[in-house]
Motif scaffolding. Sequence first.
Motif, mmCIF file in Angstrom:
data_model
loop_
_atom_site.group_PDB
_atom_site.id
_atom_site.type_symbol
_atom_site.label_atom_id
_atom_site.label_comp_id
_atom_site.label_asym_id
_atom_site.label_seq_id
_atom_site.Cartn_x
_atom_site.Cartn_y
_atom_site.Cartn_z
ATOM 1 N N ARG A 253 8.643 -9.697 -15.374
ATOM 2 C CA ARG A 253 8.130 -9.658 -13.996
ATOM 3 C C ARG A 253 8.777 -8.527 -13.195
ATOM 4 O O ARG A 253 8.089 -7.784 -12.483
ATOM 5 C CB ARG A 253 8.391 -10.998 -13.315
ATOM 6 C CG ARG A 253 7.827 -11.094 -11.903
ATOM 7 C CD ARG A 253 8.110 -12.449 -11.272
ATOM 8 N NE ARG A 253 9.531 -12.688 -11.070
ATOM 9 C CZ ARG A 253 10.269 -13.521 -11.788
ATOM 10 N NH1 ARG A 253 9.729 -14.192 -12.782
ATOM 11 N NH2 ARG A 253 11.552 -13.678 -11.527
ATOM 12 N N ALA A 256 7.539 -5.092 -14.369
ATOM 13 C CA ALA A 256 6.190 -4.824 -13.865
ATOM 14 C C ALA A 256 6.209 -4.511 -12.372
ATOM 15 O O ALA A 256 5.459 -3.646 -11.896
ATOM 16 C CB ALA A 256 5.290 -6.022 -14.151
ATOM 17 N N ARG A 257 7.081 -5.192 -11.635
ATOM 18 C CA ARG A 257 7.180 -4.936 -10.191
ATOM 19 C C ARG A 257 7.686 -3.517 -9.914
ATOM 20 O O ARG A 257 7.183 -2.835 -9.011
ATOM 21 C CB ARG A 257 8.108 -5.962 -9.534
ATOM 22 C CG ARG A 257 8.156 -5.828 -7.996
ATOM 23 C CD ARG A 257 9.335 -6.579 -7.410
ATOM 24 N NE ARG A 257 9.316 -7.980 -7.767
ATOM 25 C CZ ARG A 257 10.406 -8.710 -8.013
ATOM 26 N NH1 ARG A 257 11.607 -8.153 -7.966
ATOM 27 N NH2 ARG A 257 10.309 -9.979 -8.310
ATOM 28 N N THR A 259 7.161 -0.904 -11.715
ATOM 29 C CA THR A 259 6.036 -0.001 -11.965
ATOM 30 C C THR A 259 5.029 -0.056 -10.825
ATOM 31 O O THR A 259 4.530 0.988 -10.369
ATOM 32 C CB THR A 259 5.367 -0.355 -13.302
ATOM 33 O OG1 THR A 259 6.329 -0.164 -14.359
ATOM 34 C CG2 THR A 259 4.156 0.528 -13.575
ATOM 35 N N GLU A 260 4.725 -1.249 -10.337
ATOM 36 C CA GLU A 260 3.788 -1.384 -9.209
ATOM 37 C C GLU A 260 4.314 -0.667 -7.971
ATOM 38 O O GLU A 260 3.559 0.015 -7.267
ATOM 39 C CB GLU A 260 3.571 -2.860 -8.903
ATOM 40 C CG GLU A 260 2.782 -3.601 -9.972
ATOM 41 C CD GLU A 260 2.835 -5.104 -9.783
ATOM 42 O OE1 GLU A 260 3.445 -5.562 -8.777
ATOM 43 O OE2 GLU A 260 2.279 -5.832 -10.634
ATOM 44 N N GLN A 263 4.034 3.143 -8.505
ATOM 45 C CA GLN A 263 2.658 3.626 -8.474
ATOM 46 C C GLN A 263 2.052 3.513 -7.083
ATOM 47 O O GLN A 263 1.194 4.313 -6.704
ATOM 48 C CB GLN A 263 1.829 2.883 -9.523
ATOM 49 C CG GLN A 263 2.271 3.248 -10.929
ATOM 50 C CD GLN A 263 1.457 2.592 -12.015
ATOM 51 O OE1 GLN A 263 0.525 1.850 -11.740
ATOM 52 N NE2 GLN A 263 1.802 2.868 -13.258
ATOM 53 N N ALA A 264 2.516 2.560 -6.303
ATOM 54 C CA ALA A 264 2.071 2.462 -4.917
ATOM 55 C C ALA A 264 2.515 3.672 -4.096
ATOM 56 O O ALA A 264 1.892 4.004 -3.083
ATOM 57 C CB ALA A 264 2.608 1.183 -4.281
ATOM 58 N N GLY A 269 1.430 7.431 -13.371
ATOM 59 C CA GLY A 269 1.594 6.155 -14.046
ATOM 60 C C GLY A 269 1.297 6.164 -15.517
ATOM 61 O O GLY A 269 1.570 7.127 -16.225
ATOM 62 N N THR A 279 6.306 6.363 -15.123
ATOM 63 C CA THR A 279 6.705 4.966 -15.275
ATOM 64 C C THR A 279 6.476 4.509 -16.712
ATOM 65 O O THR A 279 5.596 5.015 -17.395
ATOM 66 C CB THR A 279 5.894 4.087 -14.307
ATOM 67 O OG1 THR A 279 4.503 4.345 -14.494
ATOM 68 C CG2 THR A 279 6.279 4.381 -12.871
ATOM 69 N N GLU A 358 13.747 -8.359 -4.881
ATOM 70 C CA GLU A 358 12.698 -7.437 -4.437
ATOM 71 C C GLU A 358 13.225 -6.397 -3.462
ATOM 72 O O GLU A 358 12.839 -5.224 -3.517
ATOM 73 C CB GLU A 358 11.543 -8.224 -3.822
ATOM 74 C CG GLU A 358 10.794 -9.078 -4.832
ATOM 75 C CD GLU A 358 9.534 -9.690 -4.241
ATOM 76 O OE1 GLU A 358 9.019 -9.157 -3.242
ATOM 77 O OE2 GLU A 358 9.056 -10.703 -4.788
#
Length: 374
Positions: A253, A256-257, A259-260, A263-264, A269, A279, A358
């Motif tokens: 998790r 993946a966060r 990478t998100e 990419q944001a 990516g 990433t 986070e």
Amino acid sequence: MQFIDLKTQYARIEPELKVRIQAVLEHGQFILGPEVQELEARLAEFVGVRHCIGMSSGTDALLAAMMALEIGRGDEVITTPFTFIATAETIALLGARPVFVDIDPVTYNLDPAKIEAAITGRTRAILPVSLYGQCADMDAINAIAARHRLPVIEDAAQSFGASYRGRRSCALSRIGCTSFFPAKPLGAYGDAGACFTDDDALAQALREIRNHGQDRRYHHLRLGLNARLDTLQAAILLAKMEIFPEEVESRARIGARYTELFQARGALGTDVGGAPVLTPYVHPHNLSVYAQYTLQVEDREAVAAKLGEQGIPTAVHYPIPVSEQPVFHGGLLGADYPVSAAVARRVLSLPMHPYLDEATQERIVAAVAKAAGL
């Protein structure tokens, strides 16, 4: 900020850990005590194989695996140049020759398309590394190995807990080898490792090899090693196994966060069509344990320095391909490995562990984006 946060993990397991360690101190069986057998059974069940053989380190696990397969002087073992030196070091220690094959530019794992051309009459095994926590393309590698009647040894030092097409790392080939070095996804409080196999004869050979080649006390069938897993380390790993499945989910998790978040911010990516990758890319059929969360960046030293000024630790895994290490020059270098060389100049690992919150991730991503000019 911690690169790997073992203190938070310790706080979670402290009561169980102390009970486990105290039991070892009281029974006094510090070498191959009952906790070793308990751990081996627990790990074999977790991985989904018949046999787990505890070892004193991941390096010794690799060495013992090749000894069990009777790999020796004059033989060749195909492996990757983009790994920790133990992968190739153990091959060379047996008098065999590491034959390097370049990596896939997206996953950084051994490129199956390049393996067959490297096979010769001296090839005795294929040794892929499941780097950064993601399994190599084991089906493709196993298919090549089967055509040439070669065993496959998975170096899963960074991927214990990961999955490939619904199967666990270490259950994907003839022998799987892993490390429980403290910084690994499942880490001891010292050196430790294990081999995994469904082959009964190989399992028996591995048990003998780790204990000086003995099948019983003072009766030596083969040359072996002092590669036994300490009972105290087994006790520690048993305590950690209570929370490990949850930590595997957290790692996936959190990776993946990351990478998100990148990419944001417009970071380049996971384009598997040949574009440069910033990433990490994880195949949909894989579950990565993100032993490291590793980016590619330009001007790595400058980026790392800017992050360091803000108290954000980084690491490089690995700055020099094994094929270029001085110890392997002159006879073992072979052809050029352009993908490995290019990636080695750009990779940068960020803080990664199951307890990364986070807010800290957002701070890291913002700092990297500014330092790298994203």
